[in-house]
Design an enzyme around this catalytic site. Sequence first.
Site, mmCIF file in Angstrom:
data_model
loop_
_atom_site.group_PDB
_atom_site.id
_atom_site.type_symbol
_atom_site.label_atom_id
_atom_site.label_comp_id
_atom_site.label_asym_id
_atom_site.label_seq_id
_atom_site.Cartn_x
_atom_site.Cartn_y
_atom_site.Cartn_z
ATOM 1 N N TYR A 61 -9.343 -5.860 3.509
ATOM 2 C CA TYR A 61 -8.681 -4.600 3.861
ATOM 3 C C TYR A 61 -8.891 -3.631 2.695
ATOM 4 C CZ TYR A 61 -4.757 -1.734 5.694
ATOM 5 O OH TYR A 61 -3.962 -0.735 6.193
ATOM 6 N N ARG B 208 0.820 -1.213 0.000
ATOM 7 C CA ARG B 208 0.000 0.000 0.000
ATOM 8 C C ARG B 208 0.851 1.259 0.000
ATOM 9 N NH1 ARG B 208 -5.183 -0.305 2.233
ATOM 10 N NH2 ARG B 208 -4.864 1.663 3.317
ATOM 11 N N ARG C 138 9.628 6.269 -3.001
ATOM 12 C CA ARG C 138 9.900 7.192 -4.113
ATOM 13 C C ARG C 138 11.332 7.705 -4.068
ATOM 14 N NH1 ARG C 138 4.908 9.904 -2.528
ATOM 15 N NH2 ARG C 138 3.158 8.892 -3.589
ATOM 16 N N ASP D 95 -9.990 0.152 1.031
ATOM 17 C CA ASP D 95 -10.142 1.586 1.237
ATOM 18 C C ASP D 95 -11.568 1.976 0.864
ATOM 19 O OD1 ASP D 95 -7.582 2.109 2.144
ATOM 20 O OD2 ASP D 95 -6.765 2.331 0.128
ATOM 21 N N ARG E 208 -8.032 -6.620 13.901
ATOM 22 C CA ARG E 208 -7.277 -5.686 14.715
ATOM 23 C C ARG E 208 -8.212 -4.520 15.017
ATOM 24 N NH1 ARG E 208 -3.450 -6.434 18.160
ATOM 25 N NH2 ARG E 208 -1.901 -4.771 18.203
ATOM 26 N N GLU F 279 -3.671 7.165 18.358
ATOM 27 C CA GLU F 279 -4.245 5.889 17.901
ATOM 28 C C GLU F 279 -3.451 4.723 18.486
ATOM 29 O OE1 GLU F 279 -5.160 5.755 13.674
ATOM 30 O OE2 GLU F 279 -4.486 3.676 13.607
ATOM 31 N N ARG G 145 0.043 6.575 15.747
ATOM 32 C CA ARG G 145 0.022 7.889 15.103
ATOM 33 C C ARG G 145 -0.844 8.862 15.896
ATOM 34 N NH1 ARG G 145 -2.742 5.603 9.453
ATOM 35 N NH2 ARG G 145 -4.343 4.378 10.484
HETATM 36 N N1 UDP Z 1 3.421 1.172 7.759
HETATM 37 C C1 UDP Z 1 4.647 1.258 8.365
HETATM 38 N N2 UDP Z 1 5.093 2.480 8.785
HETATM 39 C C2 UDP Z 1 4.380 3.608 8.616
HETATM 40 C C3 UDP Z 1 3.122 3.524 7.984
HETATM 41 C C4 UDP Z 1 2.663 2.284 7.569
HETATM 42 O O1 UDP Z 1 5.327 0.261 8.559
HETATM 43 O O2 UDP Z 1 4.852 4.701 9.012
HETATM 44 C C5 UDP Z 1 2.962 -0.157 7.321
HETATM 45 C C6 UDP Z 1 2.127 -0.870 8.380
HETATM 46 O O3 UDP Z 1 2.418 -2.254 8.308
HETATM 47 C C7 UDP Z 1 0.705 -0.592 7.942
HETATM 48 C C8 UDP Z 1 0.844 -0.614 6.429
HETATM 49 O O4 UDP Z 1 2.136 -0.032 6.183
HETATM 50 O O5 UDP Z 1 -0.176 -1.585 8.392
HETATM 51 C C9 UDP Z 1 -0.206 0.165 5.676
HETATM 52 O O6 UDP Z 1 -0.213 1.492 6.150
HETATM 53 P P1 UDP Z 1 -1.396 2.508 5.825
HETATM 54 O O7 UDP Z 1 -1.006 3.854 6.309
HETATM 55 O O8 UDP Z 1 -1.778 2.366 4.405
HETATM 56 O O9 UDP Z 1 -2.551 1.931 6.739
HETATM 57 P P2 UDP Z 1 -3.983 2.491 7.159
HETATM 58 O O10 UDP Z 1 -4.024 3.956 6.857
HETATM 59 O O11 UDP Z 1 -4.980 1.667 6.421
HETATM 60 O O12 UDP Z 1 -4.022 2.243 8.626
#
Ligand code: UDP
Length: 382
Positions: free
Chosen positions: A359, A177, A181, A361, A255, A311, A286
Amino acid sequence: MYSGLSYCIVGSGFSGSVLAERIASVLNKKVLVVEKRSHIGGNSFSDIDQATGIEIHKYGSHIFHTSNTTVWDYICKFGEFSNYQHKVMALFKQRIYQMPINLKTINDFFNKNLSPNEAIDFLNKEISSCGITNPKNLEEKAISSVGLNLYNAFIKGYTRKQWGKDPASLSADIISRLPVRFNYNANYFNDPYQGIPLDGYGQLFDRLLSHRNIELRLNTSYEEMAQYIPPDCMIIYTGMIDRLFDYKFGALEWRSLNFEWETKNLSDYQGTSVVNYSDESVPFTRIHEFKHYHPERTESFHAPQTVISREYPIAWQQGAEAFYPVNDTYNNERFNKYLYKAKRKSNLIVTGRLGLYKYWDMDTAIENALKLFERLKKSEIP
Ligand code: UDP
């Protein structure tokens, strides 16, 4: 008994609300929407915090983004979107970086000033020293994309907190996901269409469900309503599929999240909408600061107060809100048993992120609801 009722939709998130809207307006059929929570919109719901006037996303940040023109054109009929572009910072060992990993993250982390090509060569050396040729899980996929040092800093700890599992036991899809870059593009998403509903997700859902053919019942579970639904009514169930069958094959693993809310007497707490906390020693993943989603709302944006939420990922238990499906082989096999049972019932369709244990979006939920509707319209279902 609800005589004359053609459709009962369980759940009012994007899947349920889009299907209700399409059935009510295109098929001109009566739809009953049953929602066990006190509000519509599922986990995408947002509302105004009365004390500060700031729009808060009750279940964590939701940024609408899609590459699908059909989805975008459809959802824009129910509300105008801002041109908000999501950018996330990550805090690791008291230093702030851009996330997802881009050229700025690489240069800041390694204290270098590499050009894009130099950064590619540099990371390739890091990656090849790990010797992973065919990544089979999240850990291997991440290391083979960014090398061990960046993995250890930005992915390992965050992922362990997020999922409560070793990244080597998780699917590589999860990390796919996130883009990597070799330029200074700091956008979290690659999608061309992105934004936040200008008057909030709550209003967007109100409009989706406003058709006269739709009756909405909040604070009502499907179990309570089932006895009043005529036997020939089609049930579209977007809740948890294991609950529908009384956990016959055991509860599917999810989860969940806890949000710790705080109103700060500060105009700006962290300078952006989301900061990820990469260190495993910090218990939350976060912090969301919601006023940054609406800089165009000048009054709440410049107000002397701000609303944040920390969170905390937690294990899901029966009765808690489900956020992320744990799509490992064990759970997917159990899910398939439920799905098989559901498919054998002629007046039942199970769909949505909760129903299909996916999972997804928000845009994928809408895309699937629109496709399902097309099949319903052509009477492919049942
Ligand atoms: N992830 C990570 N570090 C970060 C952000 C995301 O390792 O700083 C990994 C983590 O395993 C997470 C996955 O990337 O479950 C997908 O992140 P995303 O932000 O897309 O998740 P969401 O917003 O759906 O919670």
